[in-house]
Design an enzyme around this catalytic site. Structure first.
Site, PDB file in Angstrom:
ATOM      1  N   ASP A  80       4.513 -26.898  62.986  1.00 13.62           N
ATOM      2  CA  ASP A  80       5.341 -25.890  62.326  1.00 13.62           C
ATOM      3  C   ASP A  80       4.541 -24.667  61.883  1.00 13.62           C
ATOM      4  O   ASP A  80       3.306 -24.685  61.858  1.00 13.62           O
ATOM      5  CB  ASP A  80       6.064 -26.502  61.110  1.00 13.62           C
ATOM      6  CG  ASP A  80       5.185 -27.459  60.297  1.00 13.62           C
ATOM      7  OD1 ASP A  80       3.945 -27.394  60.433  1.00 13.62           O
ATOM      8  OD2 ASP A  80       5.727 -28.262  59.539  1.00 13.62           O
TER       9      ASP A  80
ATOM     10  N   ASN B  87       9.829 -35.167  49.534  1.00 19.47           N
ATOM     11  CA  ASN B  87      11.261 -35.425  49.729  1.00 19.47           C
ATOM     12  C   ASN B  87      11.528 -36.154  51.058  1.00 19.47           C
ATOM     13  O   ASN B  87      12.660 -36.237  51.505  1.00 19.47           O
ATOM     14  CB  ASN B  87      12.055 -34.107  49.683  1.00 19.47           C
ATOM     15  CG  ASN B  87      11.628 -33.141  50.779  1.00 19.47           C
ATOM     16  OD1 ASN B  87      10.748 -33.448  51.587  1.00 19.47           O
ATOM     17  ND2 ASN B  87      12.257 -31.978  50.828  1.00 19.47           N
TER      18      ASN B  87
ATOM     19  N   HIS C 221      10.383 -35.244  54.053  1.00 17.67           N
ATOM     20  CA  HIS C 221      10.432 -34.408  55.254  1.00 17.67           C
ATOM     21  C   HIS C 221       9.263 -34.727  56.189  1.00 17.67           C
ATOM     22  O   HIS C 221       8.200 -35.185  55.761  1.00 17.67           O
ATOM     23  CB  HIS C 221      10.514 -32.908  54.921  1.00 17.67           C
ATOM     24  CG  HIS C 221       9.245 -32.275  54.435  1.00 17.67           C
ATOM     25  ND1 HIS C 221       9.231 -31.231  53.533  1.00 17.67           N
ATOM     26  CD2 HIS C 221       7.939 -32.497  54.716  1.00 17.67           C
ATOM     27  CE1 HIS C 221       7.991 -30.860  53.298  1.00 17.67           C
ATOM     28  NE2 HIS C 221       7.184 -31.613  54.004  1.00 17.67           N
TER      29      HIS C 221
ATOM     30  N   GLU D  88      13.825 -31.046  56.783  1.00 15.93           N
ATOM     31  CA  GLU D  88      14.159 -31.377  55.406  1.00 15.93           C
ATOM     32  C   GLU D  88      15.307 -32.385  55.366  1.00 15.93           C
ATOM     33  O   GLU D  88      15.981 -32.600  56.382  1.00 15.93           O
ATOM     34  CB  GLU D  88      14.589 -30.091  54.680  1.00 15.93           C
ATOM     35  CG  GLU D  88      13.511 -29.010  54.640  1.00 15.93           C
ATOM     36  CD  GLU D  88      12.430 -29.279  53.587  1.00 15.93           C
ATOM     37  OE1 GLU D  88      12.118 -30.445  53.300  1.00 15.93           O
ATOM     38  OE2 GLU D  88      11.885 -28.297  53.058  1.00 15.93           O
TER      39      GLU D  88
HETATM   40  C1  F6R Z   1       2.625 -29.694  57.790  1.00 16.09           C
HETATM   41  C2  F6R Z   1       3.908 -30.370  57.742  1.00 16.09           C
HETATM   42  C3  F6R Z   1       4.409 -31.030  56.503  1.00 16.09           C
HETATM   43  C4  F6R Z   1       3.336 -31.791  55.720  1.00 16.09           C
HETATM   44  C5  F6R Z   1       3.918 -32.391  54.452  1.00 16.09           C
HETATM   45  C6  F6R Z   1       2.850 -33.058  53.604  1.00 16.09           C
HETATM   46  O1  F6R Z   1       2.362 -29.177  59.065  1.00 16.09           O
HETATM   47  O2  F6R Z   1       4.578 -30.370  58.707  1.00 16.09           O
HETATM   48  O3  F6R Z   1       5.461 -31.898  56.838  1.00 16.09           O
HETATM   49  O4  F6R Z   1       2.804 -32.810  56.527  1.00 16.09           O
HETATM   50  O5  F6R Z   1       4.540 -31.396  53.696  1.00 16.09           O
HETATM   51  O6  F6R Z   1       1.960 -32.094  53.157  1.00 16.09           O
HETATM   52  P1  F6R Z   1       0.677 -32.502  52.281  1.00 16.09           P
HETATM   53  O7  F6R Z   1      -0.197 -33.301  53.160  1.00 16.09           O
HETATM   54  O8  F6R Z   1       0.063 -31.190  51.895  1.00 16.09           O
HETATM   55  O9  F6R Z   1       1.194 -33.263  51.115  1.00 16.09           O
END
Ligand code: F6R
Length: 252
Positions: free
Chosen positions: A79, A148, A150, A155
């Protein structure tokens, strides 16, 4: 449950639980090195975020030690924020350059991140999905998990059949990611993200989840009730998932 052991969990996913976050990252790193060694032209799906920092540190160290080469591999990131150029320090492109791309031998023309500045983000999303297909599909997808539930920027409420697309970030995600932005700077409201269907099409998935803040999301991801309320629960429909957690994210 004993630390560092592998547990068969619901259906076909398995959980590897390690005592610390560092060891979770080392476990993911070893798995990636093993896969790239077995198939040097591996198509990697990559994630950003704090949970992955030690994974990339480990991969860079393994590369410097001569234990792994990415010269024949290619990669697709999950992403990118819409509106951020690669030069913006909070962009996922900047994160990848700083923590991985600039430090290993993965060719720059084969390490893709969605273009957050594309004139037509919907078209960029369509082309990105097509590029993944043209590369033969993702062999190994690395994932983190949001508080959450995701995955990527899929989401709660995301459809299991969605491909790469423009997604609107939830308030919870924007607030969690505010830490990467300067004081007073707003987190973008939209991103281009691989969809759940894109992620589920990967041949193998490795998720790293560490820290207390992820405990509830991990519990819901493994719950018998697969639901778009917790997008990570869709991973239960995949035949080859390894969830690597530390003791905080996956308690006794
Ligand atoms: C990042 C992504 C997100 C993260 C998630 C956890 O490319 O796609 O889904 O993997 O938000 O982020 P951290 O590891 O910072 O808690």
């Amino acid at each position: 449950m004993a630390p560092g052991m592998t547990y068969p969990i619901l259906r076909r996913a398995k959980v590897v639980r390690t005592p610390t976050a560092r060891e979770a990252a080392e476990t993911a790193c070893r798995l990636i090195v093993e896969r790239v060694t077995a198939k040097p032209d591996l198509v990697l799906g990559l994630a950003t975020g704090r949970s992955q920092l030690d994974v990339y540190r480990g991969l860079v160290a393994a590369h410097r030690a001569g234990d792994v080469s990415f010269a024949r591999a290619c990669s697709f990131n999950l992403d990118e924020y819409i509106g951020l150029p690669p030069s913006h320090p909070a962009s996922f492109h900047a994160y990848m350059n700083k923590n991985f791309f600039d430090l290993v031998d993965l060719p720059s023309d084969r390490s893709r991140v969605p273009d957050g500045l594309a004139n037509d983000p919907n078209e960029e999303a369509r082309c990105y999905e097509m590029s993944i297909t043209e590369a033969g599909g993702i062999d190994l997808q690395l994932l983190g998990i949001g508080v959450n539930g995701h995955i990527g920027f899929n989401e709660p409420g995301s459809s299991e059949t969605a491909g790469t697309r423009v997604a609107t970030l939830s308030a919870a995600t924007r607030s969690a990611n505010q830490r990467d932005f300067a004081d007073g700077e707003a987190v973008p409201e939209q991103a281009i993200t691989m969809g759940i269907a894109t992620i589920l099409a990967a041949r193998e998935i490795v998720m790293v989840a560490t820290g207390l803040a992820k405990r509830d999301a991990v519990r819901r991801a493994l719950d018998r009730k697969v639901s778009s309320d917790c997008p990570a629960s869709f991973l239960q429909h995949h035949p080859f998932v390894t969830l690597i957690c530390d003791a905080e994210a996956f308690p006794d």
